[in-house]
Design an enzyme around this catalytic site. Structure first.
Site, PDB file in Angstrom:
ATOM      1  N   HIS A 152     -51.213  37.026 -97.660  1.00  0.00           N
ATOM      2  CA  HIS A 152     -50.652  38.463 -97.217  1.00  0.00           C
ATOM      3  C   HIS A 152     -50.522  39.586 -98.257  1.00  0.00           C
ATOM      4  O   HIS A 152     -50.088  39.230 -99.375  1.00  0.00           O
ATOM      5  CB  HIS A 152     -49.148  38.091 -96.561  1.00  0.00           C
ATOM      6  CG  HIS A 152     -49.057  37.650 -95.177  1.00  0.00           C
ATOM      7  ND1 HIS A 152     -49.290  36.322 -94.976  1.00  0.00           N
ATOM      8  CD2 HIS A 152     -49.106  38.260 -94.000  1.00  0.00           C
ATOM      9  CE1 HIS A 152     -49.312  35.921 -93.772  1.00  0.00           C
ATOM     10  NE2 HIS A 152     -49.001  37.004 -93.078  1.00  0.00           N
ATOM     11  N   ASN A 183     -50.230  31.932-104.603  1.00  0.00           N
ATOM     12  CA  ASN A 183     -49.611  32.138-103.530  1.00  0.00           C
ATOM     13  C   ASN A 183     -48.338  31.656-103.176  1.00  0.00           C
ATOM     14  O   ASN A 183     -47.385  32.237-102.599  1.00  0.00           O
ATOM     15  CB  ASN A 183     -50.627  32.100-102.263  1.00  0.00           C
ATOM     16  CG  ASN A 183     -50.016  32.687-100.849  1.00  0.00           C
ATOM     17  OD1 ASN A 183     -49.616  33.771-100.953  1.00  0.00           O
ATOM     18  ND2 ASN A 183     -50.435  31.883 -99.695  1.00  0.00           N
TER      19      ASN A 183
END
Length: 306
Positions: A152, A183
């Site tokens: 994201h 991440n």
């Protein structure tokens, strides 16, 4: 509908960004020249009068039957191949880069209310962005078996206030291929830190995006080199940036800017080690932050690594 044309010309030489590792970068870019069309043809094409094409010049759509006032405006009879691709979602705004199948930047406004609520990501699923032309969008198949996370840019947990807002963060246009270790660890820590800042500041504006930085190859020359995924050739960034603009109740503004390499990063490294001068991100990304901030405030404090 009114359109904006953004024209820019920039040169970057000798950029060095330190983000846990030392990165040397040299980029150059120059504007292209338009070739003239053979005389007489442009005179017969009806177009609308248009001001000189400067940064943020307003361009109105072509209307059949209108008369040209200059030869240079005739080129827009059939429109331009692209204009700035700005998309607005429930709680973030993004500029989409169709060439790389990812956003160039995503900006969010966080405060104590937006980061709390009952929204749950278990009700969300990644999905293609139908507002992006099929030639330029990424798909879930591009990421399957790639070894990269669908990272994201606007974080899902930043938008717990609304299930719709959280769901909107799962458009693949809000996603870039991200190393799983990054991440799920160091980058996740940076996202958590941004949310924690809402306890101390009235508003926290977060702008996130990918970087594609050059590096020196064995032949001594600098190259921009990155992997692409799937049949849609989704670009894998070499780095990610996050620019954080912090507003205090009395109007003072602080600026913190981070760069992390898209590779495994020890989550024990303090986040302060990834602070970089905002100018390095502006030069590498082609974006500008400080002029916009200075227009809105008379007080700006930039925090960088010491």
């Amino acid at each position: 509908m009114m359109h904006r044309v953004f024209c820019s010309r920039w040169v970057l030489s000798g950029l060095s960004v330190t983000a846990g590792i030392c990165i040397g970068a040299t980029l150059t870019a120059t504007g292209d020249r338009l070739n003239r069309t053979r005389g007489g043809l442009l005179d017969r094409i009806p177009v609308i009068p248009v001001p000189s094409v400067d940064a943020a010049a307003e361009i109105s759509p072509y209307q059949p039957g209108q008369v040209a006032v200059s030869r240079s405006t005739a080129v827009m009879k059939y429109g331009f191949p692209s204009l700035s691709s700005i998309k607005s979602r429930e709680s973030y705004v993004t500029s989409y880069d169709p060439r790389n199948r990812s956003a160039a930047w995503v900006i969010e406004q966080l405060n104590a209310e937006t980061v709390t609520g009952t929204s749950d990501r278990k009700f969300c699923d990644f999905k293609e962005d139908d507002s992006v032309h099929v030639y330029h969008r990424s798909s879930k198949a591009d990421y399957k078996g790639s070894g990269f996370d669908r990272g994201h840019l606007a974080a899902a947990a930043n938008h717990k206030w609304s299930q719709k807002a959280m769901d909107d963060t799962f458009y693949l246009s809000n996603v870039s291929p991200q190393n799983p270790h990054l991440n799920q660890n160091a980058w996740n820590n940076l996202e958590k830190y941004c949310r924690s800042l809402t306890k101390h500041y009235q508003n926290v504006f977060v702008c996130t995006g990918p970087l594609y930085l050059p590096r020196q190859e064995p032949d001594g020359k600098m190259y921009v080199k990155y992997q692409v995924l799937g049949k849609n050739h989704v670009a894998v960034p070499t780095h990610f940036f996050k620019v954080v603009i912090l507003e205090k109740p009395r109007g003072d503004v602080e600026l913190r800017s981070y760069v992390m390499p898209n590779m495994p990063v020890d989550e024990k490294i303090p986040l302060e080690r990834f602070l970089v001068p905002i100018e390095s991100i502006e030069r590498a990304s082609g974006l500008l932050f400080v002029p916009n901030i200075m227009k809105r405030t008379s007080s700006l404090k930039a925090i960088t690594a010491g």
